[in-house]
Design a protein around this motif. Structure first.
Motif, PDB file in Angstrom:
ATOM      1  N   UNK A 217       0.818  -1.216   0.000  1.00 34.77           N
ATOM      2  CA  UNK A 217       0.000   0.000   0.000  1.00 34.77           C
ATOM      3  C   UNK A 217       0.853   1.268   0.000  1.00 34.77           C
ATOM      4  N   UNK A 218       2.027   1.227   0.644  1.00 36.95           N
ATOM      5  CA  UNK A 218       2.874   2.423   0.678  1.00 36.95           C
ATOM      6  C   UNK A 218       3.347   2.774  -0.727  1.00 36.95           C
ATOM      7  N   UNK A 219       3.798   1.770  -1.479  1.00 35.91           N
ATOM      8  CA  UNK A 219       4.220   2.020  -2.858  1.00 35.91           C
ATOM      9  C   UNK A 219       3.044   2.458  -3.724  1.00 35.91           C
ATOM     10  N   UNK A 220       1.872   1.924  -3.451  1.00 39.21           N
ATOM     11  CA  UNK A 220       0.685   2.324  -4.227  1.00 39.21           C
ATOM     12  C   UNK A 220       0.383   3.806  -4.047  1.00 39.21           C
ATOM     13  N   UNK A 221       0.447   4.305  -2.810  1.00 40.46           N
ATOM     14  CA  UNK A 221       0.194   5.726  -2.580  1.00 40.46           C
ATOM     15  C   UNK A 221       1.281   6.601  -3.204  1.00 40.46           C
ATOM     16  N   UNK A 222       2.534   6.129  -3.159  1.00 43.40           N
ATOM     17  CA  UNK A 222       3.615   6.899  -3.785  1.00 43.40           C
ATOM     18  C   UNK A 222       3.412   6.994  -5.293  1.00 43.40           C
ATOM     19  N   UNK A 223       2.992   5.897  -5.933  1.00 43.72           N
ATOM     20  CA  UNK A 223       2.725   5.927  -7.374  1.00 43.72           C
ATOM     21  C   UNK A 223       1.538   6.834  -7.705  1.00 43.72           C
ATOM     22  N   UNK A 261      -2.202  -0.048  -7.664  1.00 49.86           N
ATOM     23  CA  UNK A 261      -0.802   0.245  -7.914  1.00 49.86           C
ATOM     24  C   UNK A 261      -0.394  -0.042  -9.350  1.00 49.86           C
ATOM     25  N   UNK A 262      -0.884  -1.147  -9.932  1.00 49.61           N
ATOM     26  CA  UNK A 262      -0.586  -1.449 -11.346  1.00 49.61           C
ATOM     27  C   UNK A 262      -1.180  -0.376 -12.257  1.00 49.61           C
ATOM     28  N   UNK A 267      -0.147   4.224 -15.855  1.00 49.97           N
ATOM     29  CA  UNK A 267      -0.357   5.634 -16.189  1.00 49.97           C
ATOM     30  C   UNK A 267       0.951   6.417 -16.232  1.00 49.97           C
ATOM     31  N   UNK A 268       1.877   6.120 -15.335  1.00 51.02           N
ATOM     32  CA  UNK A 268       3.170   6.815 -15.340  1.00 51.02           C
ATOM     33  C   UNK A 268       3.985   6.425 -16.570  1.00 51.02           C
ATOM     34  N   UNK A 269       3.959   5.144 -16.928  1.00 49.52           N
ATOM     35  CA  UNK A 269       4.664   4.719 -18.149  1.00 49.52           C
ATOM     36  C   UNK A 269       4.063   5.373 -19.389  1.00 49.52           C
ATOM     37  N   UNK A 270       2.747   5.551 -19.378  1.00 46.52           N
ATOM     38  CA  UNK A 270       2.118   6.231 -20.514  1.00 46.52           C
ATOM     39  C   UNK A 270       2.582   7.680 -20.613  1.00 46.52           C
ATOM     40  N   UNK A 271       2.803   8.330 -19.482  1.00 44.71           N
ATOM     41  CA  UNK A 271       3.320   9.696 -19.495  1.00 44.71           C
ATOM     42  C   UNK A 271       4.745   9.715 -20.048  1.00 44.71           C
ATOM     43  N   UNK A 300      -3.565 -10.017 -15.686  1.00 43.09           N
ATOM     44  CA  UNK A 300      -3.805 -10.387 -14.290  1.00 43.09           C
ATOM     45  C   UNK A 300      -4.893  -9.535 -13.671  1.00 43.09           C
ATOM     46  N   UNK A 301      -4.738  -9.296 -12.358  1.00 43.33           N
ATOM     47  CA  UNK A 301      -5.710  -8.469 -11.629  1.00 43.33           C
ATOM     48  C   UNK A 301      -5.470  -7.010 -11.976  1.00 43.33           C
ATOM     49  N   UNK A 302      -6.344  -6.447 -12.769  1.00 46.06           N
ATOM     50  CA  UNK A 302      -6.192  -5.062 -13.205  1.00 46.06           C
ATOM     51  C   UNK A 302      -7.585  -4.452 -13.342  1.00 46.06           C
TER      52      UNK A 302
END
Length: 330
Positions: A217-223, A261-262, A267-271, A300-302
């Motif tokens: 969850x921490x990495x998810x919020x950072x992303x 998070x995925x 979205x960041x890769x698209x940017x 997968x789970x997306x």
């Protein structure tokens, strides 16, 4: 003429007829016996030899030994088997030598007025003390998630640069990374705060913090905060200029465990790849590898929004590098 010999008087009769006494009177005490006869052996108990003299230390140790034995034998104090096993077990010994647990977070302090909140947080962060920094981060966390504070503040109150620097400085602290990501994401929900964060170098600091974060969850919020920062033109440009962002995002996509998070990572890769030409995009990461991890995430789970972002990214990669995505799927 006959001489009359005096008649010898018979010896007096012994007073006692005991054979043992008669033997003693006739043989031992009699003056007519020239040699001392051998006395009969009488089995009498021989007294034990006297104990050797004890020193003070020996006597005290002997006393302690007897006393300890008496206590062990006649002790009336019940002995708990559970306590004995617990005290002598290796696990208990390890607990005694373990490092002390981190202190619990301070009690929540909620300030609904955002101007007052930022003022108090700035004062606490300016002291340079770790205890004040911890109080400031948790105060910001409890106050910014308060719906009343968000309703009263809105877009009119922006975060001061000093407070934003303090929040960003806690991202790589293992004990404060969790509340710091919550505070940063709450601040980035306001567009005015995104500009402040970008000016304070938030993009690069979030990218560097993601290297040490797991896929939780921490990495998810950072992303999520990083994707919001990319909505600012200066933030997107800073993201593309970062040397490690391409390989790091591919690694984040592999280890990301949450659906949200995925979605944010796609979205960041698209940017990254959507705002550059084919020549500039080659410097970030091998686009075949990017396409592979995106397609695995979509299979997968997306979420539905994540799949839409992924389809848009795959279309960009196909146009940039003329990728044959049918081979990647197979």
């Amino acid at each position: 003429m006959k001489t009359h010999q005096p008649k010898l008087k018979p010896p007096p009769r012994p007073l006692f007829s005991c054979g043992f006494f008669r033997y003693c009177t006739q043989s031992v005490i009699s003056p007519t016996n020239p040699t001392a006869p051998v006395l009969p052996l009488i089995s009498e108990p021989t007294p034990p030899p006297p104990p050797p003299p004890q020193t003070h230390s020996e006597s005290s140790s002997s006393s302690n030994t007897s006393q300890s034995f008496t206590q062990w034998r006649f002790s009336h104090t019940p002995i708990s088997t559970t306590n004995c096993l617990t005290d002598t077990s290796p696990e208990t010994t390890q607990i005694h030598y373990q490092s002390p647990a981190p202190p619990p977070p301070p009690p929540p302090v909620v300030i609904s007025d955002l101007q007052e909140l930022f003022h108090v947080a700035e004062l606490q962060l300016s002291t340079g003390l770790d205890s004040d920094r911890v109080k400031a981060i948790y105060m910001l966390q409890h106050s910014l998630v308060n719906p009343r504070a968000a309703a009263e503040g809105g877009e009119s109150v922006s975060c001061p640069p000093a407070v934003m620097r303090g929040v960003l400085g806690c991202l790589k602290d293992k004990q404060l990374a969790k509340p710091a990501t919550r505070v940063l994401l709450a601040l980035c929900l306001g567009e005015c705060n995104r500009h402040v964060a970008v000016e304070e170098g938030a993009v690069g600091k979030v990218v560097e913090a993601l290297v040490d974060l797991d896929g939780g969850a921490v990495a998810e919020r950072a992303l999520a905060a990083l994707e919001l920062l990319c909505t600012v033109a200066e933030g997107a440009a800073e993201l593309r200029a970062h040397a490690l962002v391409g390989p790091m995002m591919v690694e984040v996509m592999r280890r990301m465990e949450t659906t949200r998070g995925r979605e944010n990572a796609i979205g960041i890769l698209a940017v990254i790849f959507g705002g550059t030409g084919s020549g500039d995009a080659m410097g970030f990461a091998p686009q075949e590898e990017v396409a592979r991890v995106v397609m695995l995430a979509m299979q997968g789970a997306c979420s539905a929004r994540g799949r839409r972002k992924g389809a848009q990214l795959l279309k960009i990669l196909q146009e940039n590098e003329r990728l044959d995505l049918s081979q990647e799927v197979g």
